[in-house]
Every structure is written in structure tokens, then in C-alpha cells.
Design an enzyme around this catalytic site. Structure first.
Site, PDB file in Angstrom:
ATOM      1  N   ASP A  52      -4.904   8.087   3.772  1.00  0.00           N
ATOM      2  CA  ASP A  52      -4.820   7.175   4.915  1.00  0.00           C
ATOM      3  C   ASP A  52      -6.196   6.806   5.468  1.00  0.00           C
ATOM      4  OD1 ASP A  52      -2.072   7.754   4.603  1.00  0.00           O
ATOM      5  OD2 ASP A  52      -2.190   9.381   6.065  1.00  0.00           O
ATOM      6  N   GLU A 227       5.301   0.913   5.918  1.00  0.00           N
ATOM      7  CA  GLU A 227       4.435   1.690   6.814  1.00  0.00           C
ATOM      8  C   GLU A 227       2.985   1.235   6.665  1.00  0.00           C
ATOM      9  OE1 GLU A 227       4.952   5.782   5.656  1.00  0.00           O
ATOM     10  OE2 GLU A 227       3.647   5.602   3.908  1.00  0.00           O
ATOM     11  N   HIS A 293      -2.019   2.390   1.951  1.00  0.00           N
ATOM     12  CA  HIS A 293      -2.535   2.750   3.278  1.00  0.00           C
ATOM     13  C   HIS A 293      -4.017   2.400   3.412  1.00  0.00           C
ATOM     14  CE1 HIS A 293      -1.346   4.946   7.046  1.00  0.00           C
ATOM     15  NE2 HIS A 293      -2.572   4.515   7.255  1.00  0.00           N
TER      16      HIS A 293
END
Length: 356
Positions: A52, A227, A293
Site C-alpha cells: 500500500d 478498494e 494500491h
């Protein structure tokens, strides 16, 4: 001694001195060989671990961070390709107990209203307790000053699983965007947005702008996943939202894209258009499984656009610390949309960002 012999000896002496001088470095000489000339290339990954990853440029420096699980740390560097030589500094550690004490994920550093803010995900232990939280720092340098915990940020009327918060600035207003559940029992991850009244408070209820709907968004389901939303704007100011789709536990984690229509309302789902195909997918021959991400940055001189993302070096590694940060330059299509290409092979020389 005749003049010919003297001249010969002088030539020999000068040759010996020259050889001895060449054997020392230019710094005054400890006898070691000089350093090799600097290279204009680097290789991915930038670090051996870094799920991330997030990066932001401020002045002549870049600040980088990634998921560490129990704290937030920042790396400061003037050259992104040289990230491995930067020393991380912990700016916040999770408390021993409480709503934000476990599973600290996906921190992002933003500069809003003349202060620094970190948005991060954390919970009290169980996965369904994950929420988004805010830290504030009034210092000009986020590695100095004091970080204050501003608490949870979210829609109080829909207080469900919420992760991966980021901020869109659009028409002089800030919007908070995150991935969350529709209810306490529906654990498919969708992307929501709300307008902010200040950097730690939402002004409006959440609006749903993306749900998993295509097969490439549903690998690993259930749950189906959207996401890691990240904002990207082109030179004309057109807004794109690049997000991660499918389960991070699969090799098919990838990037999708939403486009906000010109003059559109970010809170209106119909003003966003989703690409029917992913915009960035795995490279199985190049050691890039489950790329996603991401975040974005400009080169030092501002002439190039780069994407920062994580990926696994091998198949089947799922959502662990083997995910490593990589960067590569991207371009723009004639219609103004980004062209990310394919994840670059690990350990392949890449030209450094312009200006480094």
C-alpha cells in the site's frame, strides 16, 4: 653524469609520480580505487517490502509511507529511485488498546489548509472493526512538530468497515473517498465519497460511486472488492479515480478506473464512468503479481508522470509483506486518459525520473 642520463632519470621519476597519483582517489587519497561513475538507471522494487505505498512531493523532497501494521512511518528523499537509502522515521504508533490499536493499514500523507494530515486505517482487532482515522501536524515539515490524533473520520449514520481513505480537491472543495461495506453484514467492498467540512470531518452523508460489477473485479470473491481509490488529474484538470479491484489474496489484483465527467458533481454516481476493462494488470514473466494500491508523483523537474504501486514477486503470495513498492513512468492517450502500460520486470534497468 652526462646530460642524456640525467634526462632519462628525470623522465623515469615523472612517470613513477604520475602512476602513484593515478592510484589515489580525488578526495585526497586512501589508496582505494575511485567510485564508479553514477548511473542514470535503477531497478524495481525500490524496497524489499512495502504494501500500500503512498508518496507526495513537497518542495524539493518526496515523502513516502506504506503499511507497517502497528505504526505510521515516513521516508524523506529528494530522489524516489534512491528510496532504499532514506531512513524511515516513525511519526505515530498505535496505542495498546482501543479502536485504532490494531491493523494499521494504508497511511496517506496530505497537505490541506496549510497543515499536514495522515489518513490511516485501523481497528480493535477483528476485520469488521476497521475504520479510517486522521492525524494532524501544523509543522512545515511532517518529520518535525507534533502529530495530534483527530479521531475517526466517516459517516456516522453508516459506521461500517471503512478503509483506504484519500482526498480529492475539486472546485476548491475537499472530498473524502474510501472503500467500505454497505452494511454490517454485506462485506463486498465498494467505493464511497463524501464532501468534507474540514480535514477530519465529513459534511455530507456518503455517496456510493463504485461497486464490483465485472468479472475482473470479482477474483477471489466473496467478498468482491473495490478498494484503494487514488485521485489522478491530467494537465487539463480532468479527474480520474484509479482503484484496486479483486482480492489482494489473488494474483489478479489489478487497477480499474473511474472518470468524472467535465463539470460533474463528485457526489453523483451517474457523473462517474467506469472503464469496462482494467487499466493495469499482472506481468507473470516479470515478477509482478497482483499489482495495485497505487499513488502518483511527478518527476523532480515536473516533466514526467510516474505511478507507484505494490506487487508480489511470485505467484500465490497473497496480501503479505512480500508485496514490494515499484515505480514506472506512464504517458497519456490522445483522449487525455492515462496509459499505464504493463508492470516493468523486476531487476530490469529503468531510466531514473527526470531531474534525478
Amino acid at each position: 653524469m652526462n646530460s642524456v642520463s640525467l634526462l632519462l632519470r628525470l623522465k623515469v621519476l615523472l612517470f613513477v609520480v604520475a602512476v602513484a597519483s593515478c592510484g589515489k582517489g580525488s578526495g585526497g587519497g586512501d589508496g582505494n580505487n575511485p567510485s564508479p561513475p553514477a548511473t542514470n538507471t535503477f531497478t524495481n522494487p525500490l524496497l524489499s517490502s512495502g504494501p500500500d505505498p503512498w508518496i507526495i512531493k513537497s518542495g524539493s523532497n518526496y515523502y513516502y509511507t506504506h503499511t507497517l501494521g502497528n505504526r505510521v512511518a515516513l521516508w524523506k528523499t529528494s530522489k524516489v529511485s534512491d528510496l532504499k537509502n532514506a531512513n524511515p522515521q516513525t511519526v505515530w504508533s498505535a496505542p495498546a488498546n482501543g479502536a485504532n490499536s490494531k491493523n494499521v493499514w494504508a497511511p496517506e500523507l496530505h497537505f490541506l489548509e496549510n497543515k499536514w494530515y495522515v489518513y490511516y486505517t485501523a481497528g480493535s482487532g477483528a476485520n469488521n472493526t476497521q475504520r479510517t482515522f486522521v492525524l494532524e501536524n501544523a509543522s512545515s515539515d511532517p518529520l518535525s512538530g507534533t502529530w495530534t490524533d483527530k479521531g475517526q473520520i466517516g459517516d456516522a449514520a453508516a459506521d461500517y468497515f471503512a478503509i483506504d481513505g484519500t482526498v480529492l480537491n475539486y472546485n476548491n472543495k475537499n472530498y473524502f473517498i474510501w472503500s467500505g461495506w454497505a452494511s454490517a453484514t454485506d462485506n463486498n467492498q465498494r467505493i464511497y465519497i463524501a464532501r468534507m467540512s474540514n480535514p477530519w470531518t465529513l459534511e455530507t452523508a456518503r455517496s456510493l460511486i463504485s461497486s464490483p460489477q465485472y468479472a475482473w473485479e470479482m477474483n477471489g470473491a466473496p467478498p468482491a472488492v473495490n478498494e484503494g481509490p487514488e485521485v489522478l488529474k491530467n494537465a487539463a484538470g480532468k479527474v480520474f479515480l484509479i482503484y484496486s479491484a479483486s482480492g489482494c489474496w489473488t494474483d489478479d489484483y489489478c487497477l480499474g478506473m473511474l472518470t468524472l465527467k467535465d463539470g460533474g458533481d463528485p457526489l453523483n454516481a451517474s457523473d462517474w464512468t467506469k472503464n469496462t476493462t482494467p487499466v493495469f494488470t499482472k506481468n507473470t514473466n516479470g515478477g509482478a503479481f497482483g499489482p495495485g494500491h497505487n499513488s502518483f508523483f511527478k518527476s523532480v523537474d515536473g516533466t514526467e508522470d510516474w505511478i507507484l504501486y505494490h506487487a508480489n514477486p511470485q505467484s500465490g503470495l497473497q496480501c503479505g509483506d512480500s508485496r514490494s513498492p515499484r515505480i514506472q513512468k506512464f504517458t497519456w492517450n490522445a483522449d487525455g486518459t492515462p496509459a499505464f502500460g504493463t508492470p516493468v520486470n523486476i531487476n530490469m534497468p529503468i531510466t531514473k525520473p527526470s531531474g534525478e
